[in-house]
Design a protein around this motif. Structure first.
Motif, short mmCIF file in Angstrom:
data_model
loop_
_atom_site.label_atom_id
_atom_site.label_comp_id
_atom_site.label_asym_id
_atom_site.label_seq_id
_atom_site.Cartn_x
_atom_site.Cartn_y
_atom_site.Cartn_z
N TRP A 135 0.85 -1.18 0.00
CA TRP A 135 0.00 0.00 0.00
C TRP A 135 0.89 1.23 0.00
O TRP A 135 1.84 1.34 0.78
N ARG A 136 0.56 2.19 -0.89
CA ARG A 136 1.35 3.42 -0.99
C ARG A 136 0.50 4.62 -0.56
O ARG A 136 -0.67 4.74 -0.95
N PRO A 137 1.08 5.51 0.24
CA PRO A 137 0.32 6.70 0.67
C PRO A 137 0.13 7.66 -0.49
O PRO A 137 0.96 7.74 -1.41
N PRO A 138 -0.98 8.41 -0.51
CA PRO A 138 -1.22 9.35 -1.61
C PRO A 138 -0.29 10.55 -1.60
O PRO A 138 -0.09 11.17 -2.65
N GLN A 139 0.28 10.91 -0.44
CA GLN A 139 1.19 12.05 -0.38
C GLN A 139 2.00 11.95 0.91
O GLN A 139 1.70 11.17 1.80
N SER A 140 3.05 12.75 1.01
CA SER A 140 3.82 12.85 2.25
C SER A 140 2.97 13.56 3.30
O SER A 140 2.47 14.65 3.05
N CYS A 141 2.81 12.92 4.44
CA CYS A 141 1.95 13.52 5.46
C CYS A 141 2.00 12.65 6.72
O CYS A 141 2.54 11.53 6.71
N ALA A 142 1.43 13.16 7.80
CA ALA A 142 1.19 12.36 8.99
C ALA A 142 -0.12 11.58 8.79
O ALA A 142 -1.12 12.16 8.37
N TYR A 143 -0.09 10.29 9.08
CA TYR A 143 -1.24 9.41 8.85
C TYR A 143 -1.69 8.76 10.15
O TYR A 143 -0.86 8.42 11.00
#
Length: 508
Positions: free
Chosen positions: A469-477
């Motif tokens: 799974w890849r995150p949609p953008q750099s961020c805190a999740y």
């Protein structure tokens, strides 16, 4: 829902179905994802780009524009809506009365409000305070498992000039809306040019309080909340008297499948039968309960309150058995907030299992039984277990609060999660990530189907089953795992468990 009557439907809308709002037993939390159950049983109307859904209580209209065609996750307010109400209900634009909702520029979760001045003309955003609100979501919904744009509203009824206390009419309004998407590109009005011509607006009928078709009611115990205790159209028990679990037809306002019961339960009498018993002065009754394994009956003793309409407001009235454990039937002609209520009792202290409830009516004030009904209910107040067993980047475990760099595709994360209900009353599993300002992305979702039987869920399941799974953008999740129980109090689903783990992910 109350019967439709005295509705001003004129010629242009004669063949246009109204949107029928359903009663919200509890206030809808518009901050929660659509898949968490608050919108179960909502009234629904299809338009060309998705669905509009509605619930209401005495204070708010809860409305969703579920734009299933907008699958592009655009930021800011490039995607927007207009939402219009005809506050005079005359299907004509009335200056400084009729209202249009929209977004504050650059603030996708701040609801703005303006009044109409004329066709396509407005006052500009009003500064007076409001209890109405909007939350946008990008994720799956009951209408589509593919992530898409969703607008969720809480509209104060007083702002759209609707009152549930109207004595001569079912409460209603007229509405229209626009949804705008940048990617894919479209602008859709429903109905077309509604903001210039109010004769095109669609009718929205609000619910005054819940009701049940008489043909589905049980003989004495008409229903458990909104779950009928009688037969469906196929002449099958709606509450299965072998399993104690309920299944209603898909067209019914509260659709449940193989559902257990829990929380505080209302046993509601069959209205026609209650009128007959009361008219013959056979008002004395007893409620008994037998536990799992064929236990002996014991008197079910409970105190509760119900609201009685006085002609100008609702007055709280208390009910309890006498010192011998017998109840007296309330006058069926009196208007209560819950009509024909036989008993209200909590089940939180009961162990999971199949119980039998028995209601017996007696002749007059004697101790001679007149007639009775037994009803089996599977009661389960346990919530499913939820565990995020592991989060891995390659072969390495990623600990909570870590800052992790994700390389080029196909690099990413994989997860192992547990969502388990030993009693077999699991309804849905949602695993999603929240990030940024009100953004949500779905990672995994699985819902109940009858083929699953008494679904227990899974233990240590790998997600995704292959790849990463890849995150949609750099961020805190925040990774959130929620398991919901297939348990109802007769009005709504109850019981769920959530757990979350927070990480910061940087795309390389």
């Amino acid at each position: 829902m109350a019967k439709l009557r005295n509705l001003s439907i004129t010629t242009p809308l004669l063949f246009a179905f109204p949107l029928r709002s359903e009663w919200a037993i509890n206030p809808v939390d518009i901050n929660k994802p659509m898949t968490e159950g608050d919108w179960e049983g909502a009234g629904s109307l299809k338009f060309s780009r998705g669905f509009v859904m509605a619930k209401n209580d005495a204070n708010f209209l809860y409305l969703t524009l579920d734009v299933v065609s907008d699958t592009g996750n655009d930021s800011s307010t490039n995607d927007y809506f207009w939402l219009t109400f005809d506050n005079t209900r005359d299907r004509a634009i009335t200056s400084n009365i009729d209202v249009n909702y929209g977004l504050y520029p650059g603030q996708p979760n701040k609801l703005g409000r303006q009044k109409y001045l004329g066709p396509g003309q407005w006052t500009g955003l009003l500064s007076d305070p409001s209890n109405s609100a909007v939350v946008q979501e990008f994720g799956p919904s009951p209408n589509s498992e593919v992530s898409h744009r969703i607008w969720k509203f809480r509209i104060e009824l007083s702002e759209i000039n609707v009152s549930l206390s109207w004595p001569l009419s079912t409460p209603f309004t007229y509405f229209g809306f626009r949804v705008k998407s940048s990617n894919p590109g479209f602008t859709t009005d429903f109905p077309g040019n509604f903001y210039k011509d109010f004769t095109k607006l669609r009718q929205l009928v609000l619910s005054r309080k819940p009701s049940i078709p008489s043909s589905s009611l049980g003989h004495l115990i008409g229903s458990v909340g909104l779950i009928p205790a009688g037969k469906n159209t196929a002449d099958q028990d709606i509450i299965n008297q072998t399993t104690g679990r309920a299944t209603t037809e898909s067209s019914y306002s509260l659709h449940v499948e193989n559902a257990a019961f829990g929380g505080t339960l209302n046993l509601i009498g069959n209205r026609a039968k209650m009128i007959s018993l009361y008219g013959a002065s056979n008002k004395k009754y007893m409620v008994e309960i037998a536990g799992p394994g064929g236990g002996t009956y014991q008197k079910l003793i409970s105190n509760w309150s119900n609201y009685r309409w006085t002609g100008s407001n609702y007055a709280l009235e208390s009910f309890a058995p006498n010192s011998y454990g017998y109840y007296e039937l309330a006058n069926p002609s009196t208007d209560y907030s819950i009509d024909d209520l036989l008993i209200q009792f909590p089940t939180s202290g009961l162990l999971p299992g199949l119980y039998t409830i028995k209601v017996t009516f007696f002749v007059g004030t004697s101790y001679r039984p007149l007639e009775f009904q037994e009803l089996k209910l599977y009661i389960d107040n346990h919530v499913p277990a939820t565990i995020i067993e592991s989060v891995k980047h390659g072969r390495s475990e990623v600990s909570a609060c870590a800052i992790e760099s994700i390389g080029a595709a196909p690099d990413g994360l994989n997860f192992r999660v547990t969502a388990n209900d030993p009693e077999g009353n699991l309804r849905s599993v949602s695993f999603h990530a929240t990030y940024g300002e009100g953004l949500t992305t779905s990672i995994y979702y699985e819902g109940y189907t009858p083929s699953k039987g008494n679904w227990e869920g899974f233990v240590n399941k790998l997600i995704p089953e292959s790849g990463n799974w890849r995150p949609p953008q750099s961020c805190a999740y925040s990774f959130v795992l929620t398991a919901s129980a297939r348990t109802t109090d007769g009005y709504k689903w109850i019981g769920k468990n959530s757990i979350h783990r927070n990480l910061t992910l940087l795309l390389g």
